[in-house]
Design a protein around this motif. Structure first.
Motif, PDB file in Angstrom:
ATOM      1  N   ILE A  98       0.839  -1.207   0.000  1.00 51.40           N
ATOM      2  CA  ILE A  98       0.000   0.000   0.000  1.00 51.40           C
ATOM      3  C   ILE A  98       0.867   1.248   0.000  1.00 51.40           C
ATOM      4  O   ILE A  98       0.589   2.212  -0.714  1.00 51.40           O
ATOM      5  N   ARG A 118       2.167   1.703  -3.567  1.00 48.88           N
ATOM      6  CA  ARG A 118       1.136   2.033  -4.555  1.00 48.88           C
ATOM      7  C   ARG A 118       0.472   3.390  -4.296  1.00 48.88           C
ATOM      8  O   ARG A 118       0.102   4.082  -5.233  1.00 48.88           O
ATOM      9  N   GLN A 119       0.276   3.722  -3.023  1.00 50.08           N
ATOM     10  CA  GLN A 119      -0.408   4.965  -2.642  1.00 50.08           C
ATOM     11  C   GLN A 119       0.397   5.698  -1.569  1.00 50.08           C
ATOM     12  O   GLN A 119      -0.020   5.797  -0.409  1.00 50.08           O
ATOM     13  N   ALA A 144      -1.431   9.026   0.130  1.00 49.30           N
ATOM     14  CA  ALA A 144      -2.626   8.694   0.913  1.00 49.30           C
ATOM     15  C   ALA A 144      -2.274   7.853   2.133  1.00 49.30           C
ATOM     16  O   ALA A 144      -2.804   8.085   3.217  1.00 49.30           O
ATOM     17  N   SER A 145      -1.378   6.888   1.980  1.00 40.78           N
ATOM     18  CA  SER A 145      -1.019   6.045   3.131  1.00 40.78           C
ATOM     19  C   SER A 145      -0.290   6.856   4.191  1.00 40.78           C
ATOM     20  O   SER A 145      -0.538   6.689   5.388  1.00 40.78           O
ATOM     21  N   LEU A 184     -11.938   8.383  -0.859  1.00 41.30           N
ATOM     22  CA  LEU A 184     -10.770   8.025  -1.654  1.00 41.30           C
ATOM     23  C   LEU A 184     -11.181   7.979  -3.114  1.00 41.30           C
ATOM     24  O   LEU A 184     -12.108   7.264  -3.484  1.00 41.30           O
ATOM     25  N   GLY A 236      -9.606   8.040  -7.302  1.00 42.90           N
ATOM     26  CA  GLY A 236      -8.424   7.840  -8.124  1.00 42.90           C
ATOM     27  C   GLY A 236      -8.761   6.991  -9.320  1.00 42.90           C
ATOM     28  O   GLY A 236      -9.865   6.461  -9.443  1.00 42.90           O
ATOM     29  N   ASN A 238      -7.310   4.145 -10.095  1.00 38.98           N
ATOM     30  CA  ASN A 238      -7.172   2.718  -9.838  1.00 38.98           C
ATOM     31  C   ASN A 238      -8.104   2.315  -8.683  1.00 38.98           C
ATOM     32  O   ASN A 238      -7.761   2.458  -7.512  1.00 38.98           O
ATOM     33  N   ASP A 263      -6.686  -0.150  -6.065  1.00 42.10           N
ATOM     34  CA  ASP A 263      -5.785   0.466  -5.088  1.00 42.10           C
ATOM     35  C   ASP A 263      -6.571   1.189  -4.000  1.00 42.10           C
ATOM     36  O   ASP A 263      -6.225   1.121  -2.820  1.00 42.10           O
ATOM     37  N   MET A 264      -7.621   1.886  -4.396  1.00 44.70           N
ATOM     38  CA  MET A 264      -8.433   2.614  -3.419  1.00 44.70           C
ATOM     39  C   MET A 264      -9.100   1.636  -2.447  1.00 44.70           C
ATOM     40  O   MET A 264      -9.151   1.870  -1.243  1.00 44.70           O
ATOM     41  N   LEU A 322      -6.481   0.258  -0.095  1.00 41.16           N
ATOM     42  CA  LEU A 322      -6.138   1.260   0.911  1.00 41.16           C
ATOM     43  C   LEU A 322      -7.227   1.347   1.983  1.00 41.16           C
ATOM     44  O   LEU A 322      -6.930   1.447   3.173  1.00 41.16           O
TER      45      LEU A 322
END
Length: 128
Positions: A6, A9-10, A13-14, A32, A34, A36, A39-40, A43
């Motif tokens: 995570i 990839r983010q 945000a992380s 969230l 985006g 992808n 990915d959201m 997360l």
């Protein structure tokens, strides 16, 4: 705190969510967005895991972390407008959140909980 996948990839945000959790100043809602969707979703699930973890480690094996990873945690709820279980009359998946889903969510949220609740509402473009 968050797992390395995570964080890679983010990263923004992380880092933002980790700082909020560590400071104890989390907001009631985070949106969230985006390009992808997966990915959201990952997360959001990881945030739910960290909030409910008893040890705070990325590789934790406590009951709460296990439940979140298995998609069985009672306080982590995913509401999706795509419903493959109860398709439309034409046999295609529904692409809107139904009134029944909203009623079920309201009923679940009306009961007190010792856990941090995380409700994830996914986009109808899920999986595309």
């Amino acid at each position: 705190m968050f797992n390395p996948f995570i964080k890679t990839r983010q990263p923004f945000a992380s880092k933002f969510l980790e700082a909020a959790i560590v400071s104890g100043k989390t907001a009631g809602v985070y949106m969230l967005t985006g390009s992808n969707t997966m990915d959201m979703y990952a997360l959001a699930i990881e945030t739910a895991r960290v909030l409910n973890c008893k040890n705070g480690a990325g590789n934790c094996i406590c009951n709460n972390c296990g439940w979140v990873r298995q998609n069985r945690h009672p306080a982590v709820i995913t509401v999706s407008p795509i419903d493959y279980v109860h398709p439309n009359k034409d046999g295609k998946a529904k692409t809107v959140v139904t009134v029944e889903q909203a009623r079920e969510l309201r009923q679940v949220l009306a009961v007190s909980s010792q856990y941090h609740r995380v409700v994830i509402i996914t986009d109808a473009k899920e999986g595309k």
